[in-house]
Design an enzyme around this catalytic site. Structure first.
Site, PDB file in Angstrom:
ATOM      1  CB  SER A 251      -0.884   0.005   1.248  1.00 16.91           C
ATOM      2  OG  SER A 251      -0.070   0.260   2.372  1.00 16.91           O
ATOM      3  CE  LYS A 252      -2.001   6.374  -2.893  1.00 13.77           C
ATOM      4  NZ  LYS A 252      -3.448   6.418  -2.832  1.00 13.77           N
ATOM      5  NE  ARG A 253       0.585   0.401   6.068  1.00  8.73           N
ATOM      6  CZ  ARG A 253       1.268  -0.713   6.274  1.00  8.73           C
ATOM      7  NH1 ARG A 253       2.394  -0.668   6.936  1.00  8.73           N
ATOM      8  NH2 ARG A 253       0.837  -1.868   5.823  1.00  8.73           N
ATOM      9  N   GLY A 255       5.569   3.171   0.307  1.00  7.58           N
ATOM     10  CA  GLY A 255       6.273   4.042  -0.648  1.00  7.58           C
ATOM     11  C   GLY A 255       5.500   4.129  -1.943  1.00  7.58           C
TER      12      GLY A 255
END
Ligand code: GLU
Length: 479
Positions: A251-253, A255
């Protein structure tokens, strides 16, 4: 049989790397078997879909080298390729299912549905057990529709186990009762994902479906729909999900997750494509660095080499692969690729073609990203010297001041020139060797230390003639 595969993105955001990987696998598979790769835009969610996202996703796919044979901008005999333009086809198939008694109008209210789902969950019954699934209520439902009422159309799920063969997961069987009668057309006449997907894959004559493992539960519903509309089942390959180093879904977490971020971050399309291929698939010769075009030409891509376990996304490996592809570029190609990453006002752009090519070749095997060249330009023109412990050690040798004085003297004499030539640099070295009797490490490290302020770096014989004389002078004076 001609292989026909598709990538079917929903244009509700930028192209995700997981989606790009799916597209690549389909593309490579099609090209390996001289088949067709189709791009279909699944834009039935009108609120979330946008033309800008569609264009951006297609741009990213083309940048990656994934060119469709049929689809938006290209056309094809089996179009249209936007689901939003195919509503009548879905309605035709839905009507057929209704007439054949394989679908029914459902007039349950939202409250009734919620209560039903709650009770059925407790008893383990399928979520939908409303009265409208019973044949005896169908004339009443028809009368309501004829009178102008609207209702969603549900698929009457047959009471049977569902099986399909999957290249990655083997034989998959869902026991009966796992899925309730599901909606295929909403009360406003708009079709739902599983239904359009099956109608389209059938009409687009898709032979193989390669997509993410998160779709396995949809496949259960879709297999039932294929059978209901009398279509042959395509073959399936549900590839493993991408996970981060922490083993959580990517996920965006973790990167950058969109292709655009990598495109703007200095990655080469062939490198990103190479890395994405390796996430869940392995080369028969265990090669890590390759070109997609070579995979196709060598015919080594096959669906049996997908891995069942989750693919761990490793940015360091991607960077390594990028560095390997950068090394492979011709200088002219490297120049073309690097150009947009260096700011217009950079010193780099004020230099001659010859300077630029020498500079690029000097650092070609020392960077991981195209953006790294910016920093290298800064290093070349940086006048300040930072006195690190390593530099102080070099400066403390008794030979170093002699080199420094000699060079400062030489450089002052060449005051009005921009650069020294490679020949001059060699002459300087030779003079220090022969006349000043400085050799080996004290000579090379001494030169590097006083001219660059560093204790390591690229070939000095190339680097120093690329460094403006005023920069060399400033560094020597700052020591
Ligand atoms: N539009 C679907 C998605 O983006 C397509 C899934 C499929 O390949 O069937 O997830």
């Amino acid at each position: 049989m001609t292989v026909r595969v598709r990538f079917a993105p929903s244009p509700t955001g930028n192209l995700h790397i997981g989606g790009a990987r799916t597209a690549l696998y389909n593309y490579i598979f099609a090209k390996t078997f001289k088949g067709k790769y189709i791009l279909r835009i699944e834009d039935t969610d009108q609120e979330r879909s946008s033309k800008d996202f569609e264009k951006a996703q297609i741009d990213d796919l083309l940048w990656l080298g994934v060119e469709h044979d049929e689809g938006p901008g290209v056309g094809g005999e089996l179009g249209p390729y936007h689901q939003s333009q195919r509503t009548q086809l879905y309605q035709k198939y839905a009507q057929k299912l209704l007439q054949e008694g394989k679908a029914f109008y459902d007039f349950c209210t939202d409250e009734e549905l919620a209560q039903m789902a709650r009770l059925n969950k407790e008893t383990g019954a399928p979520p939908y057990t409303g009265k409208w699934r019973e044949k005896e209520h169908w004339p009443e439902a028809q009368a309501k529709i004829a009178a102008g009422e609207t209702a969603p159309l549900r698929f009457l799920v047959p009471d049977k186990d569902v099986s399909f063969k999957d290249y990655v997961r083997g034989d998959v069987t869902f026991p009966k009762g796992m899925v309730g009668d599901f909606v295929i057309l909403r009360s406003n006449g708009m079709p739902t994902y599983n239904f359009c997907n099956v109608v389209d894959d059938h009409l687009h004559q898709i032979t193989h479906i390669i997509r993410g493992e998160d779709h396995v539960n949809n496949t259960l519903r879709q297999v039932l729909l294929y059978e209901a509309i009398g279509a042959d089942l395509p073959e399936f390959a549900h590839v493993s999900l991408l996970i981060g180093q922490d083993r959580q879904k990517l996920s965006k977490r973790h990167g950058a997750t969109s292709v655009l971020q990598y495109r703007e971050g200095g990655y080469l399309p062939e490198a990103l494509a190479n890395y994405l291929c390796l996430l869940g698939w392995s080369h028969p010769e265990q090669k890590d660095v390759f070109k997609v075009t070579d995979l196709i030409e060598e015919g080594v891509f096959d669906l049996k080499r997908f891995s069942k376990s989750h693919a761990i996304y490793d940015i360091e490996k991607l960077k390594y692969i990028n560095s390997q592809h950068i090394k492979e570029l011709s200088l002219e190609e490297l120049k073309k690729q690097v150009h947009p990453f260096i700011a217009q006002e950079s010193f780099y752009h004020s230099q001659t073609n010859d300077w630029q090519l020498k500079f690029l070749s000097l650092f070609q095997d020392k960077v991981q990203l195209l953006t790294d060249f910016t920093e290298k330009v800064d290093d070349v023109v940086n006048k300040t010297i930072v006195k690190t412990d390593e530099l102080n050690e070099i400066l403390a040798w008794e030979t170093t001041p002699k080199i420094k004085d000699f060079l400062l003297n030489e450089i002052c004499e060449k005051g009005d020139q921009d650069y020294i030539s490679e020949e001059t640099f060699s002459n300087w070295m030779n003079f220090c060797k022969k006349d000043l009797k400085i050799k080996g490490k004290p000579l090379f490290m001494g030169f590097r230390g006083v001219l660059t302020g560093q204790n390591h770096g690229p070939d000095l014989k190339i680097l120093i003639p690329l460094t403006p004389i005023n920069v060399l002078k400033a560094r020597l004076e700052n020591l």
